[in-house]
Design an enzyme around this catalytic site. Structure first.
Site, short mmCIF file in Angstrom:
data_model
loop_
_atom_site.label_atom_id
_atom_site.label_comp_id
_atom_site.label_asym_id
_atom_site.label_seq_id
_atom_site.Cartn_x
_atom_site.Cartn_y
_atom_site.Cartn_z
CD GLU A 57 -5.61 38.99 54.06
OE1 GLU A 57 -4.61 39.19 54.67
OE2 GLU A 57 -6.53 37.94 54.28
CB THR A 166 22.18 11.97 76.87
OG1 THR A 166 22.23 11.43 78.09
CG2 THR A 166 20.91 11.52 76.14
CB ALA A 169 29.04 6.28 83.95
CB SER A 173 27.41 15.20 77.76
OG SER A 173 27.05 16.54 78.17
NE ARG A 189 17.65 26.64 71.76
CZ ARG A 189 18.84 26.77 72.83
NH1 ARG A 189 19.04 27.92 72.68
NH2 ARG A 189 18.94 25.93 73.69
CB THR A 201 17.52 21.37 81.66
OG1 THR A 201 17.16 19.93 81.53
CG2 THR A 201 18.34 21.59 80.27
CG LEU A 209 16.87 27.37 77.61
CD1 LEU A 209 15.75 26.81 78.42
CD2 LEU A 209 17.08 26.07 76.69
CB THR A 301 12.98 13.12 84.30
OG1 THR A 301 14.20 12.52 84.55
CG2 THR A 301 12.02 12.61 85.01
#
Lengths: 370, 370
Positions: A57, A166, A169, A173, A189, A201, A209, A301
């Site tokens: 405004e 993901t 074994a 990845s 993000r 992680t 991150l 998890t």
């Protein structure tokens, strides 16, 4: 029942479009746009860009100047009534001399909650509420959730092969998803108040991150100048104090909130399983850190715990068109289900191709006990 | 270099649209459409509906009658030159007196392969080939593959949860996908020359593996009258002769071909692993049974073998927006991969929502050894 003219719709649509320009930077404030018009002509407009900077405004009134007298102000959210980092906008609009105010919606912020409208009406201004309310709500799903429930809006990101793996074994990845999918993650993000992960992680991937402007998709860079870059707060669940100083996490600018039972930025008690109480974590992030919108990137998890605790508002899954075999690592790991009725159910909000991958946006459905 | 007019494009587009009307019924013949036009006016048109019934050109010539004299015939596929179940269409067009023939493409059928065009040219007819060839090829991917390679076009159907599970650990799987996804499967079955499965799957599900007209999606029923229903051949791999007479499979109309090493409709040798040689099975289904297009519905073992043997042209995956946990049964089972370079790769042809599920159509990519 208010009757709105086609001019009203046009002006409010413009105010909504303006509000969107703040989408990467206003956190923890809401996205708000404002248009001041006289005789179907825009005389002032603006949006809220950043907490601490003028509200929408104020920009619109500055631009309108004397022309605000007798004009109509269109605002996507009820003008504020409280002295915060800026004086109340309701007071500003009264002083500017507008004769009519159209709001898309009331502000659920308990500090406002109708008081802005009341102030305007007491000054003799004609106020109507509810024009394009649904579109205006869609500007601020996270702010509104925090204001209305005291909890943040939580998005959980997962990435897997078409057969839900993901990693292989042996843990391999890199890279399941395409560079375009990883750019798409950057765009999510950039919209979040916070990026939440776990020390496991962060350490396994030596993850920063953060938002890397150069990795944002072109269409985001075009509307989000590098100089305006806002780094979301990084929230790391670190119950066992595993984080250490050499991590990339600490080499990137931006606030970090560690969470543990003690000796952390946010100290939260354990639940009956001896794990950090996730409902408490989110509740306190919302209330003590004003985090509206939390983007979670973590392992199976935490993802499983969040979904089982029904703390996820939106699940974003990137599926790479690959088959890795069921001897790899599964999306959420084992669930031990014995009956199809126990299966986690979602509804689809969006499906699209991102680079060579598939992105699915889903909303969790409550378990039915039929 | 042929020059086509906009009338030519319009007429061939119409012929292509006509050809599509045969898509559920022409197998093993190709879908073909024909338009006969004079001075930009359609005087005859038709499509091939069913093997043994008149070709597209015959329908168009019958409709055109005397008006075919001096007209142009637009055919989506080179007119045939051989006496099959019907006399050669090239001869028919010559007798009808057309002065020009435009073909979208040559017929790769070794019984034709340019002879139809040569017959027409020898009769003094102006023949051009190649108008909307890509669109015409798309009418008959399976027929063309069989004619060009001696192998059938193979589609493999899979269905799983978002985390790649086809059943819980105890085998429970009813229903992972929605009724709309199962209708969509009916529409794929209806287009196939054959539906291929294994005796294990047939027995486990007591599956009919037929097309149920009432279960076809509305948009298919609207163009595919129940009276025209064609049942695809059901091909069952039954190496150990497990099929028995009480199965629903035998209670439904339509041809069945059993496959084993001996005492079967199709006897095929074993490969070095002691399993039926799948390349041989497909090659012989194409060549001895004229099956262009094989739709495979089976379990993880056959699916894995087909993909590993690179026998699949198109993978159709229905993903239900559910998470079942990685302790269920995986899409292809374990693959024992040790390196991300060994992962099966696909490119995406189509992604869409079908009912409450996601359907992804994929083309397998050859493994790169970089």
């Amino acid at each position: 029942m208010s009757v709105f003219t086609s001019d009203d719709f046009q002006m409010m649509s413009r105010a909504i479009a303006l509000a969107k320009r703040g989408m990467y930077t206003t956190s923890p404030n809401p996205n708000v746009g404002c248009v001041i018009a006289r005789d179907a002509r825009v005389v002032g407009e603006g949006y809220h860009a950043k907490a601490g900077e003028p509200h929408a405004e104020v920009h619109a009134m500055r631009m309108a100047g004397e022309q605000a007298k007798g004009a109509t102000a269109y605002v996507t959210l009820e003008p504020c009534s409280h002295y915060g980092r800026t004086p109340p906008c309701a007071e500003g609009l009264i002083k500017a001399g507008v004769s009519r105010v159209v709001c898309a919606m009331k502000d659920p912020n308990p500090q406002v909650a109708g008081r802005g409208i009341a102030m305007l009406e007491q000054a003799g201004i004609d106020v109507t509420v509810g024009l394009l309310e649904e579109e205006a709500r869609a500007l601020n799903p996270a702010f509104l959730k925090r204001m209305e429930t005291g909890r943040p809006f939580v998005q959980l990101k997962l990435a897997a092969s078409l057969d839900g793996q993901t990693a292989l074994a042996n843990g391999a990845s890199q890279w399941i998803t395409s560079p375009q999918a990883r750019q798409d993650v950057q765009h999510y993000r950039a919209q979040a108040s916070a990026i939440l992960s776990t020390s496991q992680t962060v350490i396994a991937d030596n993850a920063s991150l953060n938002v890397r402007w150069h990795d944002l998709p072109d269409y985001v860079q075009a509307i989000y100048p590098q100089a305006q870059l806002r780094q979301p707060t990084r929230v790391i669940l670190d119950r066992q104090h595993q984080l250490f100083a050499d991590l990339k996490l600490y080499q990137q600018a931006g606030p970090i909130v560690t969470v543990s039972e003690q000796n952390a930025d946010l100290c939260v008690g354990a639940d009956e399983h001896g794990r950090l109480s996730l409902p408490d974590v989110f509740h306190r992030l919302a209330n003590e850190h004003q985090l509206n919108h939390i983007w979670v990137e973590a392992g199976a998890t935490l993802a499983r715990s969040l979904l089982q605790a029904q703390l996820v508002d939106e699940l974003i899954v990137y599926l790479a068109p690959k088959i890795m075999g069921s001897d790899g690592r599964g999306l959420l790991g084992a669930l031990g289900l014995m009956d199809m009725k126990q299966v986690m159910q979602f509804s689809i909000r969006d499906i699209r191709q991102v680079g060579s991958d598939i992105r699915v946006v889903l909303a969790p459905q409550p378990l039915t006990n039929e």
